[in-house]
Design a protein around this motif. Structure first.
Motif, PDB file in Angstrom:
ATOM      1  N   SER A  12       0.840  -1.207   0.000  1.00 43.78           N
ATOM      2  CA  SER A  12       0.000   0.000   0.000  1.00 43.78           C
ATOM      3  C   SER A  12       0.869   1.248   0.000  1.00 43.78           C
ATOM      4  CB  SER A  12      -0.922   0.011   1.223  1.00 43.78           C
ATOM      5  OG  SER A  12      -1.899  -0.978   1.120  1.00 43.78           O
ATOM      6  N   THR A  21      -2.951   3.949  -7.932  1.00 41.76           N
ATOM      7  CA  THR A  21      -4.159   3.670  -7.158  1.00 41.76           C
ATOM      8  C   THR A  21      -4.444   2.174  -7.082  1.00 41.76           C
ATOM      9  OG1 THR A  21      -5.573   3.766  -9.114  1.00 41.76           O
ATOM     10  CG2 THR A  21      -5.184   5.862  -7.930  1.00 41.76           C
ATOM     11  N   GLN A  22      -5.306   1.819  -6.158  1.00 40.93           N
ATOM     12  CA  GLN A  22      -5.775   0.438  -6.075  1.00 40.93           C
ATOM     13  C   GLN A  22      -6.489   0.060  -7.364  1.00 40.93           C
ATOM     14  OE1 GLN A  22      -8.091  -0.491  -2.600  1.00 40.93           O
ATOM     15  NE2 GLN A  22      -6.614   0.467  -1.217  1.00 40.93           N
ATOM     16  N   ALA A  26      -5.645  -3.059  -9.670  1.00 45.25           N
ATOM     17  CA  ALA A  26      -6.683  -4.040 -10.014  1.00 45.25           C
ATOM     18  C   ALA A  26      -6.739  -4.266 -11.517  1.00 45.25           C
ATOM     19  CB  ALA A  26      -8.042  -3.563  -9.489  1.00 45.25           C
ATOM     20  N   GLU A  33     -11.533  -4.378  -7.915  1.00 48.33           N
ATOM     21  CA  GLU A  33     -10.996  -3.438  -6.937  1.00 48.33           C
ATOM     22  C   GLU A  33     -11.264  -3.937  -5.514  1.00 48.33           C
ATOM     23  OE1 GLU A  33     -11.643   0.798  -7.582  1.00 48.33           O
ATOM     24  OE2 GLU A  33     -12.070   0.349  -9.688  1.00 48.33           O
ATOM     25  N   LYS A  34     -12.389  -4.586  -5.318  1.00 43.92           N
ATOM     26  CA  LYS A  34     -12.727  -5.115  -3.997  1.00 43.92           C
ATOM     27  C   LYS A  34     -11.697  -6.152  -3.549  1.00 43.92           C
ATOM     28  CE  LYS A  34     -16.214  -7.581  -1.379  1.00 43.92           C
ATOM     29  NZ  LYS A  34     -17.397  -8.365  -1.391  1.00 43.92           N
ATOM     30  N   SER A  37      -8.435  -4.437  -2.736  1.00 40.48           N
ATOM     31  CA  SER A  37      -8.587  -3.738  -1.463  1.00 40.48           C
ATOM     32  C   SER A  37      -8.474  -4.697  -0.281  1.00 40.48           C
ATOM     33  CB  SER A  37      -9.940  -3.013  -1.425  1.00 40.48           C
ATOM     34  OG  SER A  37     -10.131  -2.394  -0.173  1.00 40.48           O
ATOM     35  N   GLU A  38      -9.132  -5.843  -0.394  1.00 40.39           N
ATOM     36  CA  GLU A  38      -9.067  -6.836   0.681  1.00 40.39           C
ATOM     37  C   GLU A  38      -7.632  -7.335   0.870  1.00 40.39           C
ATOM     38  OE1 GLU A  38     -11.927  -9.729  -0.592  1.00 40.39           O
ATOM     39  OE2 GLU A  38     -13.611  -8.584   0.235  1.00 40.39           O
ATOM     40  N   LEU A  40      -4.891  -5.781   0.130  1.00 42.45           N
ATOM     41  CA  LEU A  40      -4.060  -4.708   0.679  1.00 42.45           C
ATOM     42  C   LEU A  40      -4.357  -4.458   2.157  1.00 42.45           C
ATOM     43  CD1 LEU A  40      -3.982  -2.183  -2.302  1.00 42.45           C
ATOM     44  CD2 LEU A  40      -2.117  -3.637  -1.475  1.00 42.45           C
ATOM     45  N   ARG A  41      -5.403  -5.067   2.666  1.00 42.47           N
ATOM     46  CA  ARG A  41      -5.694  -5.028   4.103  1.00 42.47           C
ATOM     47  C   ARG A  41      -5.258  -6.316   4.788  1.00 42.47           C
ATOM     48  NH1 ARG A  41     -11.675  -4.142   4.302  1.00 42.47           N
ATOM     49  NH2 ARG A  41     -11.495  -4.822   2.180  1.00 42.47           N
TER      50      ARG A  41
END
Length: 81
Positions: A12, A21-22, A26, A33-34, A37-38, A40-41
């Motif tokens: 990140s 950007t994410q 993606a 993107e979801k 995002s997951e 990257l968490r």
């Protein structure tokens, strides 16, 4: 913090440092993107092929990217590509 979480946090940071950007990641990886995002968490891991594509997107080798991603964020030192 797990290795997956360390990689996610550092990735990140690298995306931000390169002003990517994410959504761009993606698209590069052919993922939603979801899902990016997951990951990257720290929920799930990127595979080697995905990390290689990410490295290319950031203008570095997979080795250089992994050297950054596997270090605790406090200990990252800048190095020339």
């Amino acid at each position: 913090m797990s290795e997956t979480e360390t990689i996610a946090r550092n990735l990140s940071g690298e995306l931000a440092r390169h002003r990517k950007t994410q959504a761009a990641l993606a698209k590069e990886l052919g993922m939603s993107e979801k899902t990016v995002s997951e990951r990257l968490r720290g929920k799930g891991a990127f595979d080697t092929d995905q990390l290689e594509k990410t490295a290319t997107m950031l203008g570095m080798s997979l080795y250089q990217l992994m050297m950054l991603l596997l270090q605790p964020i406090d200990s990252i030192k800048q190095f020339k590509a």
